[in-house]
Design a protein around this motif. Structure first.
Motif, PDB file in Angstrom:
ATOM      1  N   ARG A   2       0.850  -1.181   0.000  1.00  0.00           N
ATOM      2  CA  ARG A   2       0.000   0.000   0.000  1.00  0.00           C
ATOM      3  C   ARG A   2       0.884   1.228   0.000  1.00  0.00           C
ATOM      4  NH1 ARG A   2      -3.821   0.830   4.594  1.00  0.00           N
ATOM      5  NH2 ARG A   2      -1.886   0.789   5.722  1.00  0.00           N
ATOM      6  N   LEU A   3       0.475   2.221  -0.736  1.00  0.00           N
ATOM      7  CA  LEU A   3       1.161   3.510  -0.689  1.00  0.00           C
ATOM      8  C   LEU A   3       0.468   4.344   0.374  1.00  0.00           C
ATOM      9  CD1 LEU A   3       1.440   4.260  -4.500  1.00  0.00           C
ATOM     10  CD2 LEU A   3       3.120   3.208  -3.018  1.00  0.00           C
ATOM     11  N   ILE A   4       1.254   4.985   1.212  1.00  0.00           N
ATOM     12  CA  ILE A   4       0.679   5.812   2.268  1.00  0.00           C
ATOM     13  C   ILE A   4       1.290   7.209   2.205  1.00  0.00           C
ATOM     14  CG2 ILE A   4       0.251   3.845   3.797  1.00  0.00           C
ATOM     15  CD1 ILE A   4       2.738   4.839   5.399  1.00  0.00           C
ATOM     16  N   ASP A   5       0.664   8.142   2.859  1.00  0.00           N
ATOM     17  CA  ASP A   5       1.199   9.492   2.981  1.00  0.00           C
ATOM     18  C   ASP A   5       2.101   9.504   4.215  1.00  0.00           C
ATOM     19  OD1 ASP A   5       1.684  12.187   3.520  1.00  0.00           O
ATOM     20  OD2 ASP A   5      -0.298  12.808   2.827  1.00  0.00           O
ATOM     21  N   ALA A   6       3.413   9.366   3.990  1.00  0.00           N
ATOM     22  CA  ALA A   6       4.362   9.279   5.100  1.00  0.00           C
ATOM     23  C   ALA A   6       4.353  10.542   5.946  1.00  0.00           C
ATOM     24  CB  ALA A   6       5.763   8.997   4.574  1.00  0.00           C
ATOM     25  N   ASP A   7       4.189  11.695   5.325  1.00  0.00           N
ATOM     26  CA  ASP A   7       4.171  12.946   6.094  1.00  0.00           C
ATOM     27  C   ASP A   7       2.980  12.992   7.049  1.00  0.00           C
ATOM     28  OD1 ASP A   7       6.510  13.874   4.884  1.00  0.00           O
ATOM     29  OD2 ASP A   7       5.391  14.813   3.246  1.00  0.00           O
ATOM     30  N   LEU A   8       1.828  12.537   6.581  1.00  0.00           N
ATOM     31  CA  LEU A   8       0.647  12.504   7.447  1.00  0.00           C
ATOM     32  C   LEU A   8       0.844  11.501   8.579  1.00  0.00           C
ATOM     33  CD1 LEU A   8      -2.218  13.426   8.070  1.00  0.00           C
ATOM     34  CD2 LEU A   8      -3.040  11.666   6.500  1.00  0.00           C
ATOM     35  N   LEU A   9       1.407  10.339   8.258  1.00  0.00           N
ATOM     36  CA  LEU A   9       1.677   9.344   9.295  1.00  0.00           C
ATOM     37  C   LEU A   9       2.623   9.907  10.345  1.00  0.00           C
ATOM     38  CD1 LEU A   9       1.544   6.473  10.469  1.00  0.00           C
ATOM     39  CD2 LEU A   9       3.431   5.874   8.928  1.00  0.00           C
ATOM     40  N   LYS A  10       3.685  10.557   9.905  1.00  0.00           N
ATOM     41  CA  LYS A  10       4.640  11.150  10.846  1.00  0.00           C
ATOM     42  C   LYS A  10       3.965  12.200  11.720  1.00  0.00           C
ATOM     43  CE  LYS A  10       8.303  12.680   8.958  1.00  0.00           C
ATOM     44  NZ  LYS A  10       9.322  13.189   8.047  1.00  0.00           N
ATOM     45  N   LYS A  11       3.109  12.996  11.098  1.00  0.00           N
ATOM     46  CA  LYS A  11       2.411  14.041  11.865  1.00  0.00           C
ATOM     47  C   LYS A  11       1.532  13.407  12.938  1.00  0.00           C
ATOM     48  CE  LYS A  11      -0.835  17.837  11.245  1.00  0.00           C
ATOM     49  NZ  LYS A  11      -1.690  18.540  10.297  1.00  0.00           N
ATOM     50  N   GLU A  12       0.786  12.376  12.561  1.00  0.00           N
ATOM     51  CA  GLU A  12      -0.094  11.726  13.526  1.00  0.00           C
ATOM     52  C   GLU A  12       0.708  11.003  14.604  1.00  0.00           C
ATOM     53  OE1 GLU A  12      -3.218   9.421  11.842  1.00  0.00           O
ATOM     54  OE2 GLU A  12      -3.839  11.044  10.526  1.00  0.00           O
TER      55      GLU A  12
END
Length: 82
Positions: A2-12
């Protein structure tokens, strides 16, 4: 995969686990799963000029089957496609 939004994951994660910066650093070290630059290059190579025989230029066109193959191939996962 799966492709994820790494920046959003890091923020969360940063909001929830601000003490564990090691995880955030590991996320940054991960390779890009989809090489958009390579996919664009492959699309350009697969394209052809339509209605450009009059010397005025035409529009570039790519066969839909070629586009689907290139996009599904993902600009190649973890590397360049020859």
């Amino acid at each position: 995969m799966r492709l994820i939004d790494a920046d959003l994951l890091k923020k969360e994660m940063h909001m929830s686990y601000s003490d564990d910066l090691g995880i955030l650093e590991k996320i940054d070290k991960q390779p890009t799963a989809y090489d958009t630059d390579d996919a664009v290059e492959r699309l350009k190579k697969a394209s052809y000029e339509r209605f450009g025989n009059d010397g005025m230029g035409g529009e570039l066109v790519v066969n839909l089957d070629d586009v689907i193959e290139i996009i599904k191939g993902g600009g190649k996962i973890y590397g360049k496609v020859d």
